[in-house]
Design an enzyme around this catalytic site. Structure first.
Site, PDB file in Angstrom:
ATOM      1  N   CYS A  12      28.757 -51.234  18.689  1.00 39.58           N
ATOM      2  CA  CYS A  12      28.869 -52.694  18.796  1.00 39.58           C
ATOM      3  C   CYS A  12      28.491 -53.167  20.205  1.00 39.58           C
ATOM      4  O   CYS A  12      27.810 -54.166  20.365  1.00 39.58           O
ATOM      5  CB  CYS A  12      30.303 -53.158  18.540  1.00 39.58           C
ATOM      6  SG  CYS A  12      31.050 -52.482  17.058  1.00 39.58           S
ATOM      7  N   ASP A  13      28.973 -52.466  21.234  1.00 40.43           N
ATOM      8  CA  ASP A  13      28.961 -53.042  22.583  1.00 40.43           C
ATOM      9  C   ASP A  13      28.114 -52.305  23.611  1.00 40.43           C
ATOM     10  O   ASP A  13      27.960 -52.791  24.729  1.00 40.43           O
ATOM     11  CB  ASP A  13      30.413 -53.121  23.110  1.00 40.43           C
ATOM     12  CG  ASP A  13      31.270 -54.032  22.251  1.00 40.43           C
ATOM     13  OD1 ASP A  13      30.711 -54.946  21.619  1.00 40.43           O
ATOM     14  OD2 ASP A  13      32.494 -53.826  22.199  1.00 40.43           O
ATOM     15  N   CYS A  18      34.032 -49.526  20.511  1.00 38.67           N
ATOM     16  CA  CYS A  18      32.902 -49.322  19.607  1.00 38.67           C
ATOM     17  C   CYS A  18      31.584 -49.326  20.377  1.00 38.67           C
ATOM     18  O   CYS A  18      31.092 -50.388  20.780  1.00 38.67           O
ATOM     19  CB  CYS A  18      32.933 -50.420  18.542  1.00 38.67           C
ATOM     20  SG  CYS A  18      31.527 -50.400  17.434  1.00 38.67           S
TER      21      CYS A  18
HETATM   22  P1  FAD Z   1      39.438 -55.506   8.896  1.00 38.66           P
HETATM   23  O1  FAD Z   1      38.467 -56.410   9.495  1.00 38.66           O
HETATM   24  O2  FAD Z   1      40.238 -54.616   9.797  1.00 38.66           O
HETATM   25  O3  FAD Z   1      40.438 -56.370   8.023  1.00 38.66           O
HETATM   26  C1  FAD Z   1      41.601 -55.822   7.463  1.00 38.66           C
HETATM   27  C2  FAD Z   1      42.352 -56.904   6.763  1.00 38.66           C
HETATM   28  O4  FAD Z   1      43.460 -56.354   6.075  1.00 38.66           O
HETATM   29  C3  FAD Z   1      42.905 -58.013   7.672  1.00 38.66           C
HETATM   30  O5  FAD Z   1      42.589 -59.246   7.097  1.00 38.66           O
HETATM   31  C4  FAD Z   1      44.409 -57.807   7.599  1.00 38.66           C
HETATM   32  O6  FAD Z   1      45.093 -59.036   7.693  1.00 38.66           O
HETATM   33  C5  FAD Z   1      44.538 -57.232   6.201  1.00 38.66           C
HETATM   34  N1  FAD Z   1      45.771 -56.518   5.921  1.00 38.66           N
HETATM   35  C6  FAD Z   1      46.165 -55.286   6.348  1.00 38.66           C
HETATM   36  N2  FAD Z   1      47.381 -54.991   5.860  1.00 38.66           N
HETATM   37  C7  FAD Z   1      47.742 -56.049   5.092  1.00 38.66           C
HETATM   38  C8  FAD Z   1      48.902 -56.363   4.311  1.00 38.66           C
HETATM   39  N3  FAD Z   1      49.951 -55.516   4.213  1.00 38.66           N
HETATM   40  N4  FAD Z   1      48.936 -57.555   3.672  1.00 38.66           N
HETATM   41  C9  FAD Z   1      47.905 -58.428   3.737  1.00 38.66           C
HETATM   42  N5  FAD Z   1      46.785 -58.162   4.451  1.00 38.66           N
HETATM   43  C10 FAD Z   1      46.723 -57.004   5.118  1.00 38.66           C
HETATM   44  N6  FAD Z   1      31.672 -54.448  13.970  1.00 38.66           N
HETATM   45  C11 FAD Z   1      30.390 -54.867  14.012  1.00 38.66           C
HETATM   46  O7  FAD Z   1      29.652 -54.671  13.037  1.00 38.66           O
HETATM   47  N7  FAD Z   1      29.910 -55.543  15.110  1.00 38.66           N
HETATM   48  C12 FAD Z   1      30.678 -55.809  16.194  1.00 38.66           C
HETATM   49  O8  FAD Z   1      30.199 -56.397  17.177  1.00 38.66           O
HETATM   50  C13 FAD Z   1      32.037 -55.390  16.176  1.00 38.66           C
HETATM   51  N8  FAD Z   1      32.862 -55.655  17.208  1.00 38.66           N
HETATM   52  C14 FAD Z   1      34.172 -55.277  17.133  1.00 38.66           C
HETATM   53  C15 FAD Z   1      35.018 -55.600  18.190  1.00 38.66           C
HETATM   54  C16 FAD Z   1      36.370 -55.250  18.129  1.00 38.66           C
HETATM   55  C17 FAD Z   1      37.292 -55.633  19.292  1.00 38.66           C
HETATM   56  C18 FAD Z   1      36.875 -54.529  16.998  1.00 38.66           C
HETATM   57  C19 FAD Z   1      38.335 -54.155  16.922  1.00 38.66           C
HETATM   58  C20 FAD Z   1      36.021 -54.191  15.956  1.00 38.66           C
HETATM   59  C21 FAD Z   1      34.669 -54.561  16.013  1.00 38.66           C
HETATM   60  N9  FAD Z   1      33.792 -54.230  14.980  1.00 38.66           N
HETATM   61  C22 FAD Z   1      32.501 -54.683  15.015  1.00 38.66           C
HETATM   62  C23 FAD Z   1      34.240 -53.464  13.809  1.00 38.66           C
HETATM   63  C24 FAD Z   1      34.556 -54.411  12.645  1.00 38.66           C
HETATM   64  O9  FAD Z   1      35.436 -55.402  13.111  1.00 38.66           O
HETATM   65  C25 FAD Z   1      35.167 -53.661  11.486  1.00 38.66           C
HETATM   66  O10 FAD Z   1      34.298 -52.615  11.098  1.00 38.66           O
HETATM   67  C26 FAD Z   1      35.403 -54.576  10.299  1.00 38.66           C
HETATM   68  O11 FAD Z   1      36.200 -55.678  10.659  1.00 38.66           O
HETATM   69  C27 FAD Z   1      36.083 -53.830   9.160  1.00 38.66           C
HETATM   70  O12 FAD Z   1      36.282 -54.727   8.131  1.00 38.66           O
HETATM   71  P2  FAD Z   1      37.426 -54.521   7.036  1.00 38.66           P
HETATM   72  O13 FAD Z   1      37.315 -55.713   6.146  1.00 38.66           O
HETATM   73  O14 FAD Z   1      37.321 -53.186   6.419  1.00 38.66           O
HETATM   74  O15 FAD Z   1      38.810 -54.521   7.835  1.00 38.66           O
END
Ligand code: FAD
Length: 309
Positions: A138-139, A135
């Site tokens: 982010c970084d 990302c």
């Molecule tokens: P996610 O955070 O991906 O959460 C998905 C959820 O769904 C999880 O809890 C998982 O357990 C659950 N899930 C999936 N399938 C199932 C199932 N079958 N049963 C039960 N639960 C399930 N964004 C920033 O703004 N700043 C940053 O500095 C940043 N750094 C990042 C660094 C890394 C290494 C990564 C990978 C991403 C980063 N991001 C950052 C992006 C950010 O993490 C995502 O945009 C954000 O987490 C998305 O949120 P979400 O709730 O949509 O999904």
């Protein structure tokens, strides 16, 4: 079989924000958080510097723990289990989990996120957050005046590479083919950027470094010849896959696999089913945008449930 008004699947910023809003609206939501992946993608990172409200930055896991505590404070119930099946049936969606729990829900919020595609190389995961990133937004800031590389050839790879030249001394854009897939306008902008070097017909075959990234081995896809590229940053921009396996075939998905919602709402193609976070968002994919769409989904679910009663 336990009946619930609202079940939220996923515990990233989208799921927990939806839980905070729904709980404060008195809905007593059940969050099925996932087991090993509870807390979502930010559990796998260290410093988050762009989430508002934390002028000194915050560790990803600490931010997610705070969101969970805030949701629980207002009465959300969090279950550390994985949803195994979801049967979408108006007003009585059926959910089973890996640990054998069974629920029916009048409304469901899907906040299952999306997964960045990986190169599949040794050290890629180890060095995540220590030079390897998915990302640029982010970084990118961490790579001021450094020499870095971006892998990929589509619009998002070229956009990330161009964005990263704001910080880096030099950006090498590595792509397997002789031509980028990105649109003409995007390519032209990149070609005019003096800090960007194109490394075409090439792929990364090894990632080097113990505690932090020190370099890459690159092989020519034409003749197999290898060379070393000493970089301190590697951005992998080869796409992402929304986690839609639970409901593919039951809800409308876009051609790229993301869950379809109606306009700026969170309404999916099925009654009483709402989408939030990265699973509906192929573009922004940030913690703050995921949190914002969790708020939208909880508000839509609350309106839906109050119209039924
Ligand atoms: P996610 O955070 O991906 O959460 C998905 C959820 O769904 C999880 O809890 C998982 O357990 C659950 N899930 C999936 N399938 C199932 C199932 N079958 N049963 C039960 N639960 C399930 N964004 C920033 O703004 N700043 C940053 O500095 C940043 N750094 C990042 C660094 C890394 C290494 C990564 C990978 C991403 C980063 N991001 C950052 C992006 C950010 O993490 C995502 O945009 C954000 O987490 C998305 O949120 P979400 O709730 O949509 O999904």
């Amino acid at each position: 079989m336990t009946d619930k008004q609202l079940v939220i699947i996923g515990s990233g910023p989208a799921g927990y924000t939806a839980a905070i809003y729904a709980a404060r609206a008195g809905l007593v939501p059940l969050v099925i958080a996932g087991s090993v992946t509870a807390g979502g993608d930010l559990m796998t990172t260290t410093e988050v510097e762009n989430f508002p409200g934390f002028p000194e930055g915050v560790q990803g896991p600490e931010l997610m723990e705070s969101m969970r505590a805030q949701a629980e404070r207002f009465g959300a119930e969090v279950l550390y289990d994985d949803v195994e099946t979801l049967h979408i049936e108006p007003r009585r969606h059926r959910i089973t989990t890996a640990l054998g729990a069974e629920y029916t829900a009048t409304a469901v919020i899907l906040a299952t996120g999306s997964a960045y595609r990986e190169l599949g190389l040794a050290e890629e995961k180890n060095l995540s957050g220590r030079g390897v990133s998915w990302c640029a937004t982010c970084d990118g800031f961490f790579f001021k005046d450094q020499e870095i590389a971006v892998v990929g050839g589509g619009d998002s790879a070229v956009e990330e590479a161009t964005f990263l030249t704001r910080f880096a001394k030099k950006v090498s854009l590595i792509h397997r083919r002789g031509e980028l897939r990105a649109s003409k306008a995007m390519r032209q902008r990149a070609e005019a950027d003096p800090k960007l070097e194109f490394v075409l017909d090439s792929e990364v075959t090894a990632i080097h470094g113990a505690d932090k990234l020190e370099g890459l081995t690159i092989a020519s896809t034409a003749d197999g010849q290898t060379r070393e590229l000493p970089v301190t940053g590697l951005f992998v921009a080869i796409g992402s896959d929304p986690r839609t396996a639970l409901f593919a075939g039951q809800l409308d998905l876009r051609p790229d696999g993301y869950l379809v919602v109606e306009g700026r709402s969170s309404r999916t193609s099925a009654e009483g089913v709402f989408g939030a976070g990265d699973v509906i968002d192929p573009v922004y994919r940030q913690a703050i945008t995921a949190a914002g769409s969790g708020c939208v989904a909880a508000t839509d679910a609350e309106h839906y449930l109050s119209e039924l009663s």
